[in-house]
Design a protein around this motif. Structure first.
Motif, PDB file in Angstrom:
ATOM      1  N   SER A 137      -8.103   5.470   3.224  1.00 19.40           N
ATOM      2  CA  SER A 137      -9.212   6.211   2.625  1.00 19.40           C
ATOM      3  C   SER A 137      -9.172   7.677   3.035  1.00 19.40           C
TER       4      SER A 137
ATOM      5  N   THR B   9      -7.449   0.136   5.868  1.00 23.50           N
ATOM      6  CA  THR B   9      -8.347   0.599   4.806  1.00 23.50           C
ATOM      7  C   THR B   9      -8.932   1.963   5.149  1.00 23.50           C
TER       8      THR B   9
ATOM      9  N   CYS C  56      -9.645   4.081  -1.427  1.00 18.39           N
ATOM     10  CA  CYS C  56      -9.306   2.778  -0.862  1.00 18.39           C
ATOM     11  C   CYS C  56     -10.579   2.071  -0.432  1.00 18.39           C
TER      12      CYS C  56
ATOM     13  N   ALA D 252       0.832  -1.207   0.000  1.00 18.81           N
ATOM     14  CA  ALA D 252       0.000   0.000   0.000  1.00 18.81           C
ATOM     15  C   ALA D 252       0.866   1.256   0.000  1.00 18.81           C
TER      16      ALA D 252
ATOM     17  N   ILE E 288      -6.756   1.677  -4.216  1.00 18.54           N
ATOM     18  CA  ILE E 288      -6.177   0.565  -3.477  1.00 18.54           C
ATOM     19  C   ILE E 288      -7.323  -0.288  -2.942  1.00 18.54           C
TER      20      ILE E 288
END
Length: 244
Positions: free
Chosen positions: A164, A160, A174, A114, A131
């Motif tokens: 985001s 996550t 994301c 990531a 992502i």
């Protein structure tokens, strides 16, 4: 032509997803440790690039991302998929080294991927990308004897959300896909463990792994102004709602 890097691309959900994206006309960078399998995929598909390396090796991962983006020009998406289940046992029967191995692959490895994708998406022109993290139903409701895997997947949910938030300023979206009982080598291994403990056990319902792969493609194809933040795709009759 859009581009994506897929980790854990040599088998299971990763390989199925790679095939779906290749069929959809994407440039696909394939990351996994099994170079021979990646070479087979890239030989069969002109748009596939084999990038054999270990997701826990920052230097090798940097070289893989740099090589792929130099070849295709930009990175539109990452499917952050590589992972392992680890031992299935109560916590007092799990060795610390086994826990560390799962966290190293499932959390540190996904962090490395990531981080590299975010950096590329932030600096490319036009800026942005997507992502997609592979979570799990265990990120919400664990199955028994899954302390290592469940801990790692709860961490991915936090990753996550953080990606985001941090990605908004750079048009980096994301999302997370939580997949339940897609037929893969990992699930077959889990079922084998269940049957070893109880040969009369009833195995849980399964779904075709390509249903999960097509769901990842749907997430990746969303327009820049839209995002699937969390998606759950699973075998219809598996015990997820109400399990514990």
């Amino acid at each position: 032509m859009k581009s994506i890097v897929i980790t854990g691309a040599s088998s299971g959900i990763g390989r199925a997803t790679a095939e779906v994206f290749l069929d959809a006309g994407w440039q696909v960078g394939l990351i996994a440790r099994r170079a021979d399998v990646l070479d087979d995929i890239s030989t069969a598909h002109a748009n596939a690039t084999a990038l054999p390396c270990d997701v826990t090796d920052p230097g090798a991962m940097q070289a893989a991302f740099d090589g792929f983006t130099a070849k295709v020009g930009r990175l539109d998406a990452l499917f952050n998929n590589a992972g392992m289940f680890g031992p299935s046992a109560p916590i007092d029967e799990v060795e610390v080294d086994a826990f560390d191995q799962v966290i190293n692959v499932n959390v540190r490895g996904m962090f490395i991927a990531a981080r590299l994708a975010f950096a590329q998406m932030r600096r490319q022109n036009p800026q942005g990308g997507r992502i997609i993290n592979n979570g799990s139903l265990s990120a919400h409701n664990p199955r028994p004897g899954s302390i290592c895997y469940t801990t790692s997947k709860h961490a991915i949910t936090g990753m996550t959300k953080s990606l985001s938030l941090d990605g908004r300023a750079f048009d980096i979206a994301c999302g997370q896909i939580d997949i339940g009982n897609a037929r893969t080598e990992l699930v077959d291994d889990l079922n084998a463990r269940i049957l070893a403990d109880n040969p009369a056990a009833t195995l849980m319902p399964m779904m075709d792994v390509n249903e999960a792969a097509r769901s990842v493609l749907h997430m990746a194809q969303m327009p820049p102004e839209a995002n699937v933040q969390f998606m759950t795709v699973m075998a219809t009759k598996m015990p997820y709602i109400g399990r514990g």
